[in-house]
Write a protein that holds these residues in place. Structure first.
Motif: not given
Length: 273
Positions: A197-207, A215-230
């Motif tokens: 699945p392509n999991d997402w919260g409310l405005g934040f992407e969930i890894r 994010t990192g290969g060692s990032s936890s599944p609970r990691t959330f955030g966002h990246f930008g085209h800039a």
């Protein structure tokens, strides 16, 4: 403590880069690069806009499950990229809740919806609800709430601390924002391809277990955030109790795909060590 891993940004093929790691209590564990340089955020604008939407929800100006956007869509659908609106066009391409269609248009509709409810321009609401209370005096969102933010490392560090230990919102509201909305929904993660699945919260992407990912290969599944085209990103990893902000002035591309994952892994290794 100063994180040596942040100096890896000096090797990125970009004109200017700045990065920092911050704990929930606001302690900056390390930083590298100009803290006051204003960078275009691109889609890292979305978490700021989402936070303003959650303030509007707590103030009673809007409800998460009230109609907004295309027929059958709600505020929640818009925040979770499941309204059915196309990427950059105000055109419906699927039924609400059916697919995870990452949509700038959806956030623009959301901004208009909040502006009407609050009876003020969305940029003003965002400033009064989020930016000013957090002391983010160098941040502006003039234009699209999906992608037209401009900010500094110092300001985004304040926001990253707030998301980890909310003062502007009830922690339960923030926990909801970091919880998968419409679980099992497939979709394309821009720059990284189809995710199921392509999991997402409310405005934040969930890894979760996406691969490949920014994010990192060692990032936890609970990691959330966002990246930008800039060439910008903000992640929070609850497993290590820290957030990382990285800002550049070169558009996202293969350089970022190559640089960001080992960078995050180096940061996480140093935090763990």
């Amino acid at each position: 403590m100063s994180l040596q891993s942040l100096a890896l940004t000096a090797n990125w093929p970009v004109p200017t880069a700045a990065a920092a790691v911050v704990r929930a209590d606001g302690t900056v564990v390390g930083s590298h690069g100009p803290g006051g340089h204003r960078f275009a955020l691109a889609s890292v604008t979305k978490p700021l806009a989402a936070y303003a939407a959650l303030v509007a929800y707590e103030e009673g100006a809007i409800e998460l499950d009230e109609p907004a956007g295309p027929p059958g869509s709600t505020v929640r659908h818009l925040l979770a990229h499941t309204s059915g609106l196309a990427f950059d066009e105000h055109r419906v391409t699927s039924a609400p809740g059916e697919r995870r269609l990452y949509s700038n248009a959806g956030f623009e509709v959301l901004g208009d919806h909040i502006a009407k409810a609050a009876e003020m321009p969305f940029a003003d609401y965002l400033r009064e609800a989020v930016l000013e209370p957090l002391g983010m005096t160098s941040t502006t969102v003039d234009g699209s709430p999906a992608k037209d933010g401009v900010s500094t490392l110092d300001d985004l560090v304040r926001f990253a601390a707030e998301v980890q230990a909310p003062r502007l919102l009830d922690p339960r509201t923030v926990a909801e924002a970091m919880t998968v909305q419409y679980p099992g929904t497939k979709g394309v993660l821009p720059g990284y391809g189809h995710q199921n699945p392509n999991d997402w919260g409310l405005g934040f992407e969930i890894r979760d277990h996406k691969s490949p990912h920014w994010t990192g290969g060692s990032s936890s599944p609970r990691t959330f955030g966002h990246f930008g085209h800039a060439g910008t990103f903000l992640w929070v990893d609850p497993a290590v109790g820290a957030a990382c902000v990285a800002l550049t002035d070169r558009a996202f591309g293969p350089w970022a795909v190559e640089a960001w994952t080992p960078f995050t892994d180096a940061v996480l290794a140093e935090l763990a060590g």
